[in-house]
Design a protein around this motif. Sequence first.
Motif, PDB file in Angstrom:
ATOM      1  N   ILE A  56     -25.899   0.365 -53.519  1.00 45.91           N
ATOM      2  CA  ILE A  56     -24.570   0.191 -53.263  1.00 45.91           C
ATOM      3  C   ILE A  56     -23.849   1.556 -52.897  1.00 45.91           C
ATOM      4  O   ILE A  56     -23.004   1.688 -51.747  1.00 45.91           O
ATOM      5  N   ARG A  57     -24.171   2.500 -53.596  1.00 46.29           N
ATOM      6  CA  ARG A  57     -23.162   3.672 -53.290  1.00 46.29           C
ATOM      7  C   ARG A  57     -23.911   4.371 -51.965  1.00 46.29           C
ATOM      8  O   ARG A  57     -23.258   4.961 -51.170  1.00 46.29           O
ATOM      9  N   HIS A  58     -25.194   4.347 -51.709  1.00 48.41           N
ATOM     10  CA  HIS A  58     -25.750   4.751 -50.419  1.00 48.41           C
ATOM     11  C   HIS A  58     -24.930   4.002 -49.130  1.00 48.41           C
ATOM     12  O   HIS A  58     -24.709   4.800 -48.333  1.00 48.41           O
ATOM     13  N   ALA A  59     -24.989   2.701 -49.435  1.00 45.75           N
ATOM     14  CA  ALA A  59     -24.567   1.705 -48.401  1.00 45.75           C
ATOM     15  C   ALA A  59     -22.891   2.103 -48.298  1.00 45.75           C
ATOM     16  O   ALA A  59     -22.373   2.355 -47.028  1.00 45.75           O
ATOM     17  N   PHE A  60     -22.278   2.366 -49.167  1.00 45.36           N
ATOM     18  CA  PHE A  60     -20.718   3.102 -49.115  1.00 45.36           C
ATOM     19  C   PHE A  60     -20.662   4.452 -48.263  1.00 45.36           C
ATOM     20  O   PHE A  60     -19.620   4.411 -47.532  1.00 45.36           O
ATOM     21  N   LYS A  61     -21.537   5.255 -48.868  1.00 49.39           N
ATOM     22  CA  LYS A  61     -21.622   6.362 -48.096  1.00 49.39           C
ATOM     23  C   LYS A  61     -21.933   6.238 -46.438  1.00 49.39           C
ATOM     24  O   LYS A  61     -21.477   7.076 -45.981  1.00 49.39           O
ATOM     25  N   ASN A  62     -22.521   5.194 -46.140  1.00 47.40           N
ATOM     26  CA  ASN A  62     -22.986   5.169 -44.769  1.00 47.40           C
ATOM     27  C   ASN A  62     -21.911   3.972 -44.308  1.00 47.40           C
ATOM     28  O   ASN A  62     -22.453   3.214 -43.399  1.00 47.40           O
ATOM     29  N   ASN A  63     -20.580   4.066 -44.833  1.00 43.75           N
ATOM     30  CA  ASN A  63     -19.614   3.192 -43.952  1.00 43.75           C
ATOM     31  C   ASN A  63     -19.578   1.878 -44.049  1.00 43.75           C
ATOM     32  O   ASN A  63     -18.868   1.212 -43.355  1.00 43.75           O
ATOM     33  N   SER A  64     -20.176   1.232 -45.354  1.00 44.25           N
ATOM     34  CA  SER A  64     -20.089  -0.143 -45.580  1.00 44.25           C
ATOM     35  C   SER A  64     -18.730  -0.477 -46.318  1.00 44.25           C
ATOM     36  O   SER A  64     -18.446   0.599 -47.170  1.00 44.25           O
ATOM     37  N   SER A  65     -17.977  -1.279 -46.025  1.00 43.20           N
ATOM     38  CA  SER A  65     -16.801  -1.551 -46.714  1.00 43.20           C
ATOM     39  C   SER A  65     -16.981  -1.988 -48.121  1.00 43.20           C
ATOM     40  O   SER A  65     -17.950  -2.702 -48.270  1.00 43.20           O
ATOM     41  N   ILE A  66     -15.969  -1.938 -48.926  1.00 38.03           N
ATOM     42  CA  ILE A  66     -15.979  -2.347 -50.302  1.00 38.03           C
ATOM     43  C   ILE A  66     -16.219  -3.914 -50.475  1.00 38.03           C
ATOM     44  O   ILE A  66     -17.002  -4.636 -51.083  1.00 38.03           O
ATOM     45  N   GLU A  67     -15.447  -4.388 -49.454  1.00 35.39           N
ATOM     46  CA  GLU A  67     -15.448  -6.153 -49.331  1.00 35.39           C
ATOM     47  C   GLU A  67     -16.556  -6.377 -48.839  1.00 35.39           C
ATOM     48  O   GLU A  67     -17.051  -7.354 -49.481  1.00 35.39           O
ATOM     49  N   GLN A  68     -17.445  -5.814 -47.865  1.00 32.89           N
ATOM     50  CA  GLN A  68     -18.442  -6.195 -47.518  1.00 32.89           C
ATOM     51  C   GLN A  68     -19.689  -6.219 -48.673  1.00 32.89           C
ATOM     52  O   GLN A  68     -20.581  -6.824 -48.697  1.00 32.89           O
ATOM     53  N   LEU A  69     -19.671  -5.070 -49.351  1.00 33.54           N
ATOM     54  CA  LEU A  69     -20.626  -4.914 -50.303  1.00 33.54           C
ATOM     55  C   LEU A  69     -20.304  -5.998 -51.466  1.00 33.54           C
ATOM     56  O   LEU A  69     -21.239  -6.422 -51.897  1.00 33.54           O
ATOM     57  N   ALA A  70     -19.020  -6.307 -51.649  1.00 31.64           N
ATOM     58  CA  ALA A  70     -18.790  -7.376 -52.658  1.00 31.64           C
ATOM     59  C   ALA A  70     -19.532  -8.516 -51.973  1.00 31.64           C
ATOM     60  O   ALA A  70     -19.944  -9.220 -53.215  1.00 31.64           O
ATOM     61  N   LYS A  71     -19.347  -8.659 -50.902  1.00 38.06           N
ATOM     62  CA  LYS A  71     -20.052 -10.154 -50.334  1.00 38.06           C
ATOM     63  C   LYS A  71     -21.399 -10.021 -50.563  1.00 38.06           C
ATOM     64  O   LYS A  71     -22.240 -11.047 -50.901  1.00 38.06           O
ATOM     65  N   ASP A  72     -22.104  -8.894 -50.179  1.00 39.20           N
ATOM     66  CA  ASP A  72     -23.615  -8.799 -49.984  1.00 39.20           C
ATOM     67  C   ASP A  72     -24.131  -8.842 -51.347  1.00 39.20           C
ATOM     68  O   ASP A  72     -25.392  -9.342 -51.323  1.00 39.20           O
ATOM     69  N   TYR A  73     -23.544  -8.130 -52.199  1.00 42.04           N
ATOM     70  CA  TYR A  73     -24.089  -8.136 -53.850  1.00 42.04           C
ATOM     71  C   TYR A  73     -23.557  -9.256 -54.749  1.00 42.04           C
ATOM     72  O   TYR A  73     -24.127  -9.254 -55.780  1.00 42.04           O
ATOM     73  N   PHE A  74     -22.708 -10.041 -54.163  1.00 42.60           N
ATOM     74  CA  PHE A  74     -22.132 -11.070 -55.006  1.00 42.60           C
ATOM     75  C   PHE A  74     -21.328 -10.563 -56.157  1.00 42.60           C
ATOM     76  O   PHE A  74     -21.657 -10.934 -57.293  1.00 42.60           O
ATOM     77  N   LEU A  75     -20.687  -9.502 -55.943  1.00 43.18           N
ATOM     78  CA  LEU A  75     -20.074  -8.869 -56.963  1.00 43.18           C
ATOM     79  C   LEU A  75     -18.396  -8.761 -56.691  1.00 43.18           C
ATOM     80  O   LEU A  75     -18.018  -8.898 -55.284  1.00 43.18           O
ATOM     81  N   SER A  76     -17.429  -8.560 -57.626  1.00 40.23           N
ATOM     82  CA  SER A  76     -16.145  -8.544 -57.285  1.00 40.23           C
ATOM     83  C   SER A  76     -15.851  -7.213 -56.636  1.00 40.23           C
ATOM     84  O   SER A  76     -16.427  -6.295 -56.878  1.00 40.23           O
ATOM     85  N   VAL A  77     -14.780  -7.327 -55.848  1.00 46.15           N
ATOM     86  CA  VAL A  77     -14.335  -5.665 -55.435  1.00 46.15           C
ATOM     87  C   VAL A  77     -14.199  -4.794 -56.366  1.00 46.15           C
ATOM     88  O   VAL A  77     -14.319  -3.531 -56.119  1.00 46.15           O
ATOM     89  N   GLU A  78     -13.485  -5.156 -57.505  1.00 46.23           N
ATOM     90  CA  GLU A  78     -13.389  -4.379 -58.469  1.00 46.23           C
ATOM     91  C   GLU A  78     -14.440  -3.624 -59.108  1.00 46.23           C
ATOM     92  O   GLU A  78     -14.577  -2.538 -59.449  1.00 46.23           O
ATOM     93  N   THR A  79     -15.680  -4.487 -59.045  1.00 42.26           N
ATOM     94  CA  THR A  79     -17.012  -3.856 -59.651  1.00 42.26           C
ATOM     95  C   THR A  79     -17.330  -3.034 -58.759  1.00 42.26           C
ATOM     96  O   THR A  79     -17.967  -2.027 -59.013  1.00 42.26           O
ATOM     97  N   ILE A  80     -17.542  -3.336 -57.499  1.00 40.84           N
ATOM     98  CA  ILE A  80     -17.714  -2.424 -56.560  1.00 40.84           C
ATOM     99  C   ILE A  80     -17.226  -1.051 -56.443  1.00 40.84           C
ATOM    100  O   ILE A  80     -17.815  -0.141 -56.316  1.00 40.84           O
ATOM    101  N   LYS A  81     -15.860  -1.132 -56.923  1.00 44.63           N
ATOM    102  CA  LYS A  81     -15.035   0.142 -56.782  1.00 44.63           C
ATOM    103  C   LYS A  81     -15.467   0.808 -57.887  1.00 44.63           C
ATOM    104  O   LYS A  81     -15.607   2.062 -57.889  1.00 44.63           O
ATOM    105  N   LYS A  82     -15.865   0.332 -59.209  1.00 42.58           N
ATOM    106  CA  LYS A  82     -16.136   0.864 -60.214  1.00 42.58           C
ATOM    107  C   LYS A  82     -17.495   1.708 -59.988  1.00 42.58           C
ATOM    108  O   LYS A  82     -17.715   2.992 -60.279  1.00 42.58           O
TER     109      LYS A  82
END
Length: 86
Positions: A56-82
């Motif tokens: 998740i951290r790697h994808a975020f560094k490569n410009n994936s949005s928090i919202e997209q990561l939340a959808k991809d990993y089935f997690l809340s936006v707040e969990t992705i932010k943490k």
Amino acid sequence: MKYTNAKKILPEKLIIEIQQYIQGETIYIPKQEKEYNQWGSQSGGRQWLDHRNAAIRHAFKNNSSIEQLAKDYFLSVETIKKIVYS
């Protein structure tokens, strides 16, 4: 939890001492703190979460949005932010 008859494993003097406090009841004697395993260390759950969070951290560094990561990993936006901001 495993039950063991105290007479099978403890010296008689110790049993007599314990009987001054409790008799005929079940007591729980916890492990010493140094004997505890960390959560997920035996099942591999901790390692799996560490690997997922690194991805998740790697994808975020490569410009994936928090919202997209939340959808991809089935997690809340707040969990992705943490995960990405820790």
